[in-house]
Design a protein around this motif. Structure first.
Motif, PDB file in Angstrom:
ATOM      1  N   THR A 203       0.837  -1.196   0.000  1.00  0.00           N
ATOM      2  CA  THR A 203       0.000   0.000   0.000  1.00  0.00           C
ATOM      3  C   THR A 203       0.873   1.248   0.000  1.00  0.00           C
ATOM      4  OG1 THR A 203      -0.137  -0.256   2.365  1.00  0.00           O
ATOM      5  CG2 THR A 203      -2.062  -0.959   1.094  1.00  0.00           C
ATOM      6  N   ASP A 204       2.072   1.122   0.644  1.00  0.00           N
ATOM      7  CA  ASP A 204       2.995   2.251   0.637  1.00  0.00           C
ATOM      8  C   ASP A 204       3.364   2.603  -0.787  1.00  0.00           C
ATOM      9  OD1 ASP A 204       2.974   2.403   3.296  1.00  0.00           O
ATOM     10  OD2 ASP A 204       4.824   1.247   3.605  1.00  0.00           O
ATOM     11  N   LEU A 205       3.722   1.554  -1.526  1.00  0.00           N
ATOM     12  CA  LEU A 205       4.129   1.761  -2.913  1.00  0.00           C
ATOM     13  C   LEU A 205       2.979   2.376  -3.701  1.00  0.00           C
ATOM     14  CD1 LEU A 205       6.334   1.409  -4.999  1.00  0.00           C
ATOM     15  CD2 LEU A 205       5.351  -0.810  -5.563  1.00  0.00           C
ATOM     16  N   ARG A 206       1.743   1.885  -3.382  1.00  0.00           N
ATOM     17  CA  ARG A 206       0.616   2.407  -4.141  1.00  0.00           C
ATOM     18  C   ARG A 206       0.401   3.901  -3.874  1.00  0.00           C
ATOM     19  NH1 ARG A 206      -4.956  -0.186  -3.027  1.00  0.00           N
ATOM     20  NH2 ARG A 206      -3.970  -2.072  -3.819  1.00  0.00           N
ATOM     21  N   SER A 207       0.484   4.310  -2.606  1.00  0.00           N
ATOM     22  CA  SER A 207       0.253   5.729  -2.321  1.00  0.00           C
ATOM     23  C   SER A 207       1.393   6.573  -2.886  1.00  0.00           C
ATOM     24  CB  SER A 207       0.083   5.968  -0.822  1.00  0.00           C
ATOM     25  OG  SER A 207       1.324   5.829  -0.169  1.00  0.00           O
TER      26      SER A 207
END
Lengths: 319, 279
Positions: free
Chosen positions: A2-6
């Motif tokens: 999710t970090d990568l996505r944000s």
């Protein structure tokens, strides 16, 4: 994950903002510029009524805000309008030219990295020797060449003096799918664009590797008896590559900008030549489209470069 | 100059070679009206495409004009635009970079994001549009080149100001009641002069490369006024029979840019011996 996505979402937001900025600036520039496409389209003497008529037909008589919003709302749907000059859809003109430009810049970058990184390593490891001196002379020369002249001198040497390679075009006429012909035509432009790119990459590989070789973990690796080559290639270079990747990322705009000149010298049917033709003919939709696509390509490539950090250095993650 | 910097510069062989090359090209441009052997525009059909020889050291072009004289005149255009663009670019870069480094926070964020944005657009495409639409006057060309080259200067000056900001003499000045303008101008930027000079030398080379590229595309000095870029274009058509027409003006660009780059490296080493050979 999710970090990568944000992170990706944030970067894409910035990219969208950049594209809006580039297109707004271009729109204002074209509005402020003296003269307009009507002079080029009519040619010679013309009356004010004729000019007004043409401007109305092209939609240039509307308020600039209306023009921009009309253009932008079509552009997000993939419709970049039609060329003032030929009436062809701009998106198709660009699609035809994007391939050759990507081929040229991609091959030049690949060539630059494949040659420059080993040369930079050699210069750093053999610091202070003839190799090092030759290397720095080479990279200094590289950043000082006017690319168009370098291209012309390569044509002089390898097409005129010794007729080995063709001086212009993508391939012999009608042989665009012949791989041998394509490769032979690509050699000189790729060399021209690549040689200049090489200099910067080499300089940075050298200084960055010198820095890495001074670190404690390199001393540790040597102290535990690892062979020299293993220390350099496995331990030091891997860490030294991060700044090198940064430089490659930073040099992408120069690389793509350099394609304007290289494509002109070698009559290479890419976006650069499309842009040169369009500015002389005041073909506003083509100017807008090419600049937008070029900016998008560079921004995407920069994003990919930043993602490459995580592959090279597992300690880096995007949060 | 900092203690011994001049002496170190004088002992720096490559830096001196660079300075010499720049001096020769500058002299050629300044002295062109009196020292050029021929006029840059006088044509002679009987003297077309003569190879380099005693009468014409660098040969003649397709109109029978002397290439040496034209290269000398051409250096005026290139150097004028180079200096004008670099001056503009340094002023913008120094002011914005200094402010970013000194004030930090929001100012820093705003300036550096703007610099990022300018660095991530392929400059030549934008330069091409502006110069083609507004005309290739000296001022327009210099302005546009400055617009696309201020960002690296701003970064360098910012980094220097950030490093200096926390130093004791800056604290002392602040304690004595110096205002922002005085601290930034007298204490930070004055100490950043060495890095600014180094940057100027490297940027001159860049500006000349961009200018010559524009004039190669037909967006520079208009014929018959010679510029190195338009001479290379004219020479292109005679490449097979008269290589000298395209070769010498390009060589002049190369020598000038290389000169500025070497001189810039020499200056950097002279100002900061610790960095010698590091980058």
């Amino acid at each position: 994950m999710t970090d990568l996505r944000s992170y990706l979402l944030r970067r894409l937001g910035f990219a969208a903002l950049m594209l809006v900025g580039v297109s707004l600036i271009l729109f204002v520039i074209m509005q402020l510029a003296p003269g307009g496409p009507e002079a080029v389209l009519i040619g010679g003497e013309f009356s004010a009524e004729a000019a007004a008529q043409i401007r109305a037909r092209l939609g240039l008589d509307r308020p600039i805000a209306v023009q921009y919003v009309t253009w932008a709302s079509a552009a997000v749907r993939g419709d970049l309008g039609r060329s003032f000059k030929t009436g062809d859809p701009v998106a198709r003109l660009i699609a035809d030219r994007l391939g050759p430009t990507l081929q040229l810049t991609g091959a030049a970058l690949l060539f630059a990295v494949v040659v420059a990184v080993p040369l930079g390593v050699l210069a750093a490891v053999r610091r202070g020797t003839t190799w090092d001196t030759l290397g720095s002379a080479f990279s200094l020369f590289g950043v000082s060449f006017p690319s168009f002249w370098l291209g012309i001198m390569l044509i002089l040497l390898f097409s005129e003096a010794v007729p080995w390679l063709p001086p212009s075009g993508l391939a012999e006429y009608g042989h665009e799918s012949d791989v041998v012909s394509r490769v032979r035509h690509a050699i000189l432009p790729t060399l021209t664009l690549g040689l200049i790119q090489m200099a910067a990459v080499m300089r940075f590989t050298r200084s960055s590797l010198l820095e890495a070789l001074r670190q404690d973990y390199v001393r540790t690796a040597r102290a535990k008896g690892l062979a020299d080559g293993r220390v350099v290639w496995r331990h030091a270079l891997r860490n030294a590559l991060i700044p090198v990747v940064t430089v490659i990322g930073l040099s992408l705009p120069t690389l793509v900008g350099g394609a304007v000149l290289t494509e002109t010298v070698f009559a290479w049917p890419g976006l650069g030549r499309l842009a040169v033709g369009a500015v002389f003919e005041r073909d506003y939709p083509v100017i807008m489209g090419v600049n937008l696509v070029v900016a998008a390509v560079v921004i995407t490539a920069n994003l990919l470069t930043d993602l490459a950090y995580t592959v090279i250095d597992p300690r880096i993650s995007y949060q | 100059m900092r203690d011994g910097a001049l002496a170190r510069l004088l002992g720096h062989r490559r830096g001196l070679i660079g300075a010499g090359a720049v001096a020769v090209m500058l002299a050629a441009g300044v002295l062109a009206p009196v020292a050029a052997p021929y006029s840059y525009s006088s044509q002679s059909l009987t003297q077309r495409l003569r190879p380099p020889g005693r009468a014409h050291w660098l040969g003649t072009d397709g109109f029978g004009r002397d290439v040496l004289s034209r290269v000398m005149w051409g250096s005026r255009v290139s150097l004028q635009i180079g200096f004008a663009a670099t001056a503009l670019s340094l002023v913008v870069g120094t002011v914005l970079g200094g402010a970013a480094g000194y004030f930090g926070r929001g100012t820093d964020q705003a300036v550096m994001r703007a610099a990022d944005a300018f660095l991530s657009v392929p400059a030549l495409f934008l330069v091409l549009v502006v110069v083609a639409l507004f005309g290739a006057s000296l001022l327009n060309t210099a302005l546009v080149i400055a617009l696309v080259t201020w960002a690296p200067a701003a970064r360098v000056v910012r980094a220097e100001c950030l490093a200096l900001r926390g130093r004791d003499f800056v604290q002392a000045a602040r304690a004595l009641g110096a205002g922002h303008a005085r601290i930034l101008g007298r204490h930070l930027l004055l100490n950043a002069v060495p890095v600014i000079i180094v940057q100027a030398s490297l940027m001159l080379g860049q500006a000349i490369l961009i200018e010559s590229g524009l004039s190669y595309l037909g967006l520079g000095a208009q014929p018959p006024l010679p510029s190195w870029g338009n001479m290379v274009v004219e020479g292109r058509q005679f490449l097979a029979s008269a290589w000298w027409v395209a070769a010498f003006p390009g060589l002049a660009i190369f020598v000038t840019v290389l000169g500025f780059n070497l001189f810039g490296d020499g200056l950097r080493d002279a100002f900061d011996p610790a960095l010698r050979g590091a980058a």
